[in-house]
Design an enzyme around this catalytic site. Sequence first.
Site, PDB file in Angstrom:
ATOM      1  N   ALA A   1       6.746   8.502  -9.682  1.00 48.23           N
ATOM      2  CA  ALA A   1       5.588   7.895  -9.016  1.00 48.23           C
ATOM      3  C   ALA A   1       6.111   6.870  -8.023  1.00 48.23           C
ATOM      4  O   ALA A   1       7.215   6.335  -8.190  1.00 48.23           O
ATOM      5  CB  ALA A   1       4.711   7.205 -10.056  1.00 48.23           C
TER       6      ALA A   1
ATOM      7  N   GLU B   1       7.573  15.075 -14.777  1.00 50.88           N
ATOM      8  CA  GLU B   1       6.264  15.501 -15.287  1.00 50.88           C
ATOM      9  C   GLU B   1       5.664  16.612 -14.418  1.00 50.88           C
ATOM     10  O   GLU B   1       4.996  17.515 -14.925  1.00 50.88           O
ATOM     11  CB  GLU B   1       5.319  14.299 -15.359  1.00 50.88           C
ATOM     12  CG  GLU B   1       5.749  13.328 -16.457  1.00 50.88           C
ATOM     13  CD  GLU B   1       4.975  12.031 -16.424  1.00 50.88           C
ATOM     14  OE1 GLU B   1       4.849  11.430 -15.329  1.00 50.88           O
ATOM     15  OE2 GLU B   1       4.483  11.609 -17.481  1.00 50.88           O
TER      16      GLU B   1
HETATM   17  N1  COA Z   1       9.062   4.890  -5.866  1.00 49.64           N
HETATM   18  C1  COA Z   1       9.154   4.316  -4.651  1.00 49.64           C
HETATM   19  N2  COA Z   1      10.257   4.338  -3.889  1.00 49.64           N
HETATM   20  C2  COA Z   1      11.316   4.991  -4.385  1.00 49.64           C
HETATM   21  C3  COA Z   1      11.305   5.616  -5.640  1.00 49.64           C
HETATM   22  C4  COA Z   1      10.118   5.545  -6.384  1.00 49.64           C
HETATM   23  N3  COA Z   1       9.984   6.152  -7.584  1.00 49.64           N
HETATM   24  N4  COA Z   1      12.514   6.173  -5.860  1.00 49.64           N
HETATM   25  C5  COA Z   1      13.261   5.907  -4.770  1.00 49.64           C
HETATM   26  N5  COA Z   1      12.541   5.197  -3.877  1.00 49.64           N
HETATM   27  C6  COA Z   1      12.969   4.708  -2.560  1.00 49.64           C
HETATM   28  C7  COA Z   1      13.906   3.518  -2.672  1.00 49.64           C
HETATM   29  O1  COA Z   1      13.140   2.321  -2.861  1.00 49.64           O
HETATM   30  C8  COA Z   1      14.598   3.589  -1.354  1.00 49.64           C
HETATM   31  O2  COA Z   1      13.713   3.084  -0.354  1.00 49.64           O
HETATM   32  P1  COA Z   1      14.288   2.055   0.782  1.00 49.64           P
HETATM   33  O3  COA Z   1      15.343   2.842   1.502  1.00 49.64           O
HETATM   34  O4  COA Z   1      13.084   1.788   1.622  1.00 49.64           O
HETATM   35  O5  COA Z   1      14.818   0.879   0.055  1.00 49.64           O
HETATM   36  C9  COA Z   1      14.737   5.077  -1.097  1.00 49.64           C
HETATM   37  O6  COA Z   1      13.742   5.687  -1.922  1.00 49.64           O
HETATM   38  C10 COA Z   1      16.086   5.630  -1.501  1.00 49.64           C
HETATM   39  O7  COA Z   1      16.331   5.309  -2.868  1.00 49.64           O
HETATM   40  P2  COA Z   1      17.623   4.483  -3.379  1.00 49.64           P
HETATM   41  O8  COA Z   1      17.240   3.767  -4.627  1.00 49.64           O
HETATM   42  O9  COA Z   1      18.184   3.664  -2.263  1.00 49.64           O
HETATM   43  O10 COA Z   1      18.604   5.672  -3.694  1.00 49.64           O
HETATM   44  P3  COA Z   1      19.820   5.661  -4.733  1.00 49.64           P
HETATM   45  O11 COA Z   1      20.588   6.897  -4.476  1.00 49.64           O
HETATM   46  O12 COA Z   1      20.533   4.359  -4.702  1.00 49.64           O
HETATM   47  O13 COA Z   1      19.129   5.771  -6.195  1.00 49.64           O
HETATM   48  C11 COA Z   1      17.584   6.632  -7.825  1.00 49.64           C
HETATM   49  C12 COA Z   1      18.410   6.913  -6.553  1.00 49.64           C
HETATM   50  C13 COA Z   1      16.702   7.857  -8.092  1.00 49.64           C
HETATM   51  C14 COA Z   1      18.495   6.395  -9.015  1.00 49.64           C
HETATM   52  C15 COA Z   1      16.707   5.381  -7.604  1.00 49.64           C
HETATM   53  O14 COA Z   1      16.014   5.526  -6.349  1.00 49.64           O
HETATM   54  C16 COA Z   1      15.678   5.133  -8.661  1.00 49.64           C
HETATM   55  O15 COA Z   1      16.001   4.675  -9.732  1.00 49.64           O
HETATM   56  N6  COA Z   1      14.391   5.406  -8.357  1.00 49.64           N
HETATM   57  C17 COA Z   1      13.291   5.143  -9.251  1.00 49.64           C
HETATM   58  C18 COA Z   1      13.222   6.193 -10.334  1.00 49.64           C
HETATM   59  C19 COA Z   1      12.109   5.854 -11.323  1.00 49.64           C
HETATM   60  O16 COA Z   1      12.136   4.868 -12.028  1.00 49.64           O
HETATM   61  N7  COA Z   1      11.092   6.731 -11.364  1.00 49.64           N
HETATM   62  C20 COA Z   1       9.990   6.601 -12.285  1.00 49.64           C
HETATM   63  C21 COA Z   1       8.882   5.829 -11.686  1.00 49.64           C
HETATM   64  S1  COA Z   1       7.557   5.585 -12.842  1.00 49.64           S
END
Ligand code: COA
Length: 260
Positions: free
Chosen positions: A67, A114
């Site tokens: 999400a 999901e």
């Molecule tokens: N919601 C909103 N934005 C998200 C996102 C999410 N679930 N997942 C990634 N993004 C965004 C990041 O904020 C980033 O945006 P920015 O460039 O404007 O800062 C962009 O996507 C790239 O992600 P980034 O975190 O820089 O990539 P990464 O390779 O370092 O890490 C993940 C990848 C997947 C490990 C990490 O993005 C992450 O943990 N995301 C959230 C996953 C999560 O908790 N999902 C469940 C939500 S309920």
Amino acid sequence: MASYETLLLERRGRVAVITINRPQKLNALNIQTRAEGAAALEELREDESVRVVVITGAGEKAFVAGADISEFEGRTAVSQRDVMTARSLFTAVDTFPKPVIAMINGFCLGGGCELALSCDIRVASETARFGQPEINLGIIPGGGGTQRLTRLVGEGKAMELILTGDMIDAQHAYNLGLVNLVVPASDLEAKTLELANRIAEKSPVALRMAKEAVKTAARANLDEGLRREIDLFALTFSSEDKDEGVRAFLEKRKPDFKGR
Ligand code: COA
């Protein structure tokens, strides 16, 4: 054909491909994406030329990274509940009358996992990563994760993923039964479309009945499920496709199913 801002919808013969298209946000599902996804499915529901739907994410990094967390800030419990229940993308996929295949090209986390769980078959690239990381945000899965993951992989494995929030790789997901197939990233599209096209050759009537019957297994007790199966089986006997399938077998030729 409607146009969408957060996803791409392509028809490739009998297979429609929905691509969640927010690669700069790792295809995170915001409110608009969920609504557009549900609307795209509504469009495909009535389209007789489409027999199977594939859902994937844009870019090489993510299927869907969950999400959109930026929409969580400041939301009340009631408004969040409304977002999850109104026009739920997950329920729309789960109850869609045609087969839906998840083509998982990268991070498949939280709401992304999901979404994949709502699909009927999951094909993953070797580079895909899976998890329900909600616990790390102080919340829990709300798009069916606690229910569909548990039904698919069993309580112990689902508990481990949901309580730790840990990510697992595609091979691990395959070993758990979370995905049907793991293929090299370069083969993902070809293998998924090959599978989708193979299914698209079957009778749309029988596919619909088969999906509904299998879905009943997770929802009903055995006696109810077996009764439902017989009813759906009997319904296929009212289709022209059943006449065509039986005739083609007896005439030693390939059937040509029309979906009637
Ligand atoms: N919601 C909103 N934005 C998200 C996102 C999410 N679930 N997942 C990634 N993004 C965004 C990041 O904020 C980033 O945006 P920015 O460039 O404007 O800062 C962009 O996507 C790239 O992600 P980034 O975190 O820089 O990539 P990464 O390779 O370092 O890490 C993940 C990848 C997947 C490990 C990490 O993005 C992450 O943990 N995301 C959230 C996953 C999560 O908790 N999902 C469940 C939500 S309920």
